[in-house]
Write an enzyme that holds these catalytic residues in place. Structure first.
Site, PDB file in Angstrom:
ATOM      1  N   HIS A 222       0.873  -1.189   0.000  1.00  0.00           N
ATOM      2  CA  HIS A 222       0.000   0.000   0.000  1.00  0.00           C
ATOM      3  C   HIS A 222       0.904   1.230   0.000  1.00  0.00           C
ATOM      4  CE1 HIS A 222      -3.340   2.609   0.624  1.00  0.00           C
ATOM      5  NE2 HIS A 222      -3.611   2.374   1.886  1.00  0.00           N
ATOM      6  N   HIS A 261      -1.990  -2.100  -9.907  1.00  0.00           N
ATOM      7  CA  HIS A 261      -3.001  -1.488  -9.038  1.00  0.00           C
ATOM      8  C   HIS A 261      -4.242  -2.358  -9.060  1.00  0.00           C
ATOM      9  CE1 HIS A 261      -5.661   1.468  -7.205  1.00  0.00           C
ATOM     10  NE2 HIS A 261      -4.548   2.057  -6.791  1.00  0.00           N
ATOM     11  N   ASP A 312       2.938   5.481  -6.539  1.00  0.00           N
ATOM     12  CA  ASP A 312       4.156   5.368  -5.726  1.00  0.00           C
ATOM     13  C   ASP A 312       5.436   5.359  -6.542  1.00  0.00           C
ATOM     14  OD1 ASP A 312       2.126   3.540  -3.644  1.00  0.00           O
ATOM     15  OD2 ASP A 312       3.341   5.212  -2.927  1.00  0.00           O
TER      16      ASP A 312
HETATM   17  C1  SDX Z   1      -1.258   2.248  -3.446  1.00  0.00           C
HETATM   18  O1  SDX Z   1      -5.935   0.789  -3.248  1.00  0.00           O
HETATM   19  C2  SDX Z   1      -5.439   1.936  -3.555  1.00  0.00           C
HETATM   20  O2  SDX Z   1      -6.089   2.774  -4.162  1.00  0.00           O
HETATM   21  C3  SDX Z   1      -4.018   2.151  -3.105  1.00  0.00           C
HETATM   22  C4  SDX Z   1      -3.410   3.460  -3.541  1.00  0.00           C
HETATM   23  C5  SDX Z   1      -4.012   4.630  -2.823  1.00  0.00           C
HETATM   24  O3  SDX Z   1      -3.923   5.751  -3.337  1.00  0.00           O
HETATM   25  O4  SDX Z   1      -4.468   4.437  -1.660  1.00  0.00           O
HETATM   26  O5  SDX Z   1      -3.574   3.630  -4.938  1.00  0.00           O
HETATM   27  C6  SDX Z   1      -1.925   3.526  -3.191  1.00  0.00           C
HETATM   28  O6  SDX Z   1      -1.252   1.415  -2.562  1.00  0.00           O
HETATM   29  C7  SDX Z   1      -0.678   1.969  -4.793  1.00  0.00           C
HETATM   30  C8  SDX Z   1      -0.076   0.556  -4.909  1.00  0.00           C
HETATM   31  C9  SDX Z   1       1.314   0.564  -4.252  1.00  0.00           C
HETATM   32  N1  SDX Z   1       1.802  -0.798  -4.115  1.00  0.00           N
HETATM   33  C10 SDX Z   1       2.778  -1.273  -4.931  1.00  0.00           C
HETATM   34  O7  SDX Z   1       3.301  -0.625  -5.830  1.00  0.00           O
HETATM   35  C11 SDX Z   1       3.195  -2.686  -4.610  1.00  0.00           C
HETATM   36  C12 SDX Z   1       3.369  -3.473  -5.918  1.00  0.00           C
HETATM   37  N2  SDX Z   1       2.054  -3.659  -6.497  1.00  0.00           N
HETATM   38  C13 SDX Z   1       1.453  -4.942  -6.298  1.00  0.00           C
HETATM   39  O8  SDX Z   1       1.724  -5.578  -5.090  1.00  0.00           O
HETATM   40  C14 SDX Z   1       0.004  -5.012  -6.780  1.00  0.00           C
HETATM   41  O9  SDX Z   1      -0.045  -4.466  -8.028  1.00  0.00           O
HETATM   42  C15 SDX Z   1      -1.078  -4.408  -5.923  1.00  0.00           C
HETATM   43  C16 SDX Z   1      -1.026  -4.897  -4.519  1.00  0.00           C
HETATM   44  C17 SDX Z   1      -0.993  -2.933  -5.943  1.00  0.00           C
HETATM   45  C18 SDX Z   1      -2.412  -4.830  -6.540  1.00  0.00           C
HETATM   46  O10 SDX Z   1      -2.399  -6.192  -6.512  1.00  0.00           O
HETATM   47  P1  SDX Z   1      -3.685  -7.082  -6.901  1.00  0.00           P
HETATM   48  O11 SDX Z   1      -4.788  -6.278  -7.477  1.00  0.00           O
HETATM   49  O12 SDX Z   1      -3.994  -7.912  -5.713  1.00  0.00           O
HETATM   50  O13 SDX Z   1      -3.115  -7.917  -8.110  1.00  0.00           O
HETATM   51  P2  SDX Z   1      -2.475  -9.327  -7.950  1.00  0.00           P
HETATM   52  O14 SDX Z   1      -1.573  -9.338  -6.749  1.00  0.00           O
HETATM   53  O15 SDX Z   1      -3.578 -10.318  -8.033  1.00  0.00           O
HETATM   54  O16 SDX Z   1      -1.537  -9.441  -9.252  1.00  0.00           O
HETATM   55  C19 SDX Z   1      -2.085  -9.806 -10.518  1.00  0.00           C
HETATM   56  C20 SDX Z   1      -0.914 -10.287 -11.338  1.00  0.00           C
HETATM   57  C21 SDX Z   1      -0.070 -11.317 -10.604  1.00  0.00           C
HETATM   58  O17 SDX Z   1       0.559 -12.101 -11.598  1.00  0.00           O
HETATM   59  P3  SDX Z   1       0.284 -13.687 -11.598  1.00  0.00           P
HETATM   60  O18 SDX Z   1       0.735 -14.170 -10.231  1.00  0.00           O
HETATM   61  O19 SDX Z   1      -1.222 -13.816 -11.816  1.00  0.00           O
HETATM   62  O20 SDX Z   1       1.135 -14.191 -12.746  1.00  0.00           O
HETATM   63  O21 SDX Z   1      -0.016  -9.211 -11.599  1.00  0.00           O
HETATM   64  C22 SDX Z   1       1.227  -9.470 -10.967  1.00  0.00           C
HETATM   65  C23 SDX Z   1       0.997 -10.521  -9.916  1.00  0.00           C
HETATM   66  O22 SDX Z   1       2.168 -11.268  -9.703  1.00  0.00           O
HETATM   67  N3  SDX Z   1       1.652  -8.223 -10.348  1.00  0.00           N
HETATM   68  C24 SDX Z   1       2.914  -7.846 -10.252  1.00  0.00           C
HETATM   69  C25 SDX Z   1       2.877  -6.585  -9.638  1.00  0.00           C
HETATM   70  N4  SDX Z   1       1.601  -6.257  -9.386  1.00  0.00           N
HETATM   71  C26 SDX Z   1       0.847  -7.280  -9.817  1.00  0.00           C
HETATM   72  N5  SDX Z   1       4.067  -8.453 -10.623  1.00  0.00           N
HETATM   73  C27 SDX Z   1       5.204  -7.763 -10.371  1.00  0.00           C
HETATM   74  N6  SDX Z   1       5.250  -6.552  -9.806  1.00  0.00           N
HETATM   75  C28 SDX Z   1       4.107  -5.930  -9.420  1.00  0.00           C
HETATM   76  N7  SDX Z   1       4.162  -4.731  -8.873  1.00  0.00           N
END
Ligand code: SDX
Length: 376
Positions: A222, A261, A312
């Protein structure tokens, strides 16, 4: 049996409530606060106006804005009891832990205006005014500096910068931080806002709700991602190493922070604006090191995983250029999101419903005390 519907892990796509605060169009990449597109607000308003908009549902008149600015300025001074609490914290503590503890302590030393109910707007403004001072007091103490007396004439953004780096920002720096504060102010039912609403929905007080939110925002999935992005850039060091480092991370199925996201299926509109500001501030400082690394990082991550940057990715590049240390990046996120968290708490108080989902129980039943437990 309770919970007969489908399990939505992480409550993905579950509509938990109706709100008038923020709308996200994940397909179009649009973000709207109380009807206003953040591209319009980022171009033309200030954080103080946006905080007012989130709390009251409309933009302030010039007189209302002057009154809010004056109230926030009077609240910037750290109460003595709180200052002593901050000064007792170990210098090695993470600033997000310091902030979480300080917010909780404030609920003890300044219990009025905490709600539940409409009076909580007072606590919301007190927290908004104090978070930069709390962070500044801790940071200046841990670096051997003296606490700064907050100057009431400074804008909120300029006061935040001066509290953290001990000098007044340039005009461009102050505007870059003001825009970053606008962009981070709210984001519908993100995890930390949801945590605040769950707490408020029990009729608990504002400080308890914000303490829940700060603890939630700290997580690297997050708000904590912006700090991890900079750690990755410092590990990569040069543009020509981006590809090998990122491919190795992805091969280990690690996440690349700053990308992806839950809601946006295209580029996060906040990333678009912050990319431009990180370039503008980098050009003013003649230092595009982080900007160039991030542009290459975007290319590789999008090609390898089809992912887009989120809010971020570029925020830390802006903060670094102002001399702000990496572990203060998520606290800056909190210094902005306090406006959204408290707007959600106020909205919950106005239309309260205890938030209590259900779970589908998949464990054993009918075990008898003393009988051999069935091994799973
Ligand atoms: C914020 O909710 C909000 O609005 C939050 C926010 C706000 O303003 O409050 O926008 C702020 O929290 C932004 C996000 C910051 N976090 C990160 O940057 C951390 C990295 N991002 C990921 O962990 C992820 O993208 C999330 C947590 C943000 C969202 O994850 P989801 O929706 O649960 O997606 P998922 O984990 O199911 O991933 C789907 C696929 C997966 O691949 P497979 O396993 O299916 O092959 O996408 C991949 C994931 O592995 N994936 C990533 C990735 N994000 C998703 N792979 C590598 N790097 C990433 N960053």
């Amino acid at each position: 049996m309770a919970g007969s519907g489908n399990v939505q892990r992480g409550l993905e796509d579950v509509i938990a409530l109706e709100s008038q605060i923020c709308f996200i169009d994940g397909k179009q990449g649009r973000l709207i606060y109380r009807g206003y597109d953040i591209r319009d607000l980022a171009a033309r308003s200030t954080f103080e106006e946006v905080a007012y908009l989130l709390w009251y549902g409309h933009l302030p008149s010039p007189a209302e804005l002057t009154e809010l600015r004056a109230r926030l300025a009077t609240l910037r001074r750290v109460p003595e009891a709180l200052g002593e609490t901050i000064d007792r914290m170990p210098k090695t503590a993470h600033p997000m832990d310091v902030l979480r503890t300080a917010v909780s302590a404030l609920g003890i030393s300044e219990p009025e205006e905490a709600g539940p109910g409409a009076s909580a707007i007072g606590g919301a403004q007190r927290l908004t005014a104090l978070i930069p001072a709390i962070l500044g007091r801790f940071h200046r103490r841990r670096t051997g500096g003296k606490p700064l007396s907050p100057r009431p004439e400074l804008s909120h953004a300029a006061y935040l910068v001066e509290a953290l780096v001990g000098r007044a920002p340039t005009e461009l720096e102050a505007r870059a931080i003001d825009v970053a504060l606008i962009l981070h102010a709210d984001h519908e039912l993100n995890a930390s806002a949801f945590a605040a609403r769950v707490t408020a929905s029990t009729l608990s007080d504002l400080y308890s709700a914000v303490t829940s939110a700060v603890g939630t925002l700290k997580g690297p999935l997050h708000g904590g991602a912006n700090e991890r992005v900079m750690e990755l850039l410092d590990e990569i060091r040069t543009v020509d190493r981006v590809e090998e480092v990122v491919r190795a991370k992805l091969a280990r199925r690690e996440r690349v922070m700053g990308f992806g996201h839950r809601v946006y299926k295209v580029e996060d509109p906040r990333a678009t604006i912050l990319r431009d500001w990180s370039r503008r501030v980098g050009e003013e400082k003649r230092d595009l090191h982080y900007f160039d690394l991030l542009r290459r990082l975007e290319e590789v991550v999008h090609r390898e995983k089809g992912l887009y940057p989120n809010v971020d990715l570029y925020s830390g590049a802006v903060y670094s250029l102002l001399g702000i240390p990496h572990d203060l990046f998520t606290p800056i996120f909190a210094a902005s999101r306090i406006a959204g968290w408290t707007a959600h708490v106020l909205e919950e108080y106005q239309d309260l419903r205890l938030i209590r989902p259900t779970a589908r129980y998949v464990g054993p039943v009918d075990l008898v005390y003393g009988s051999p437990a069935v091994r799973g």
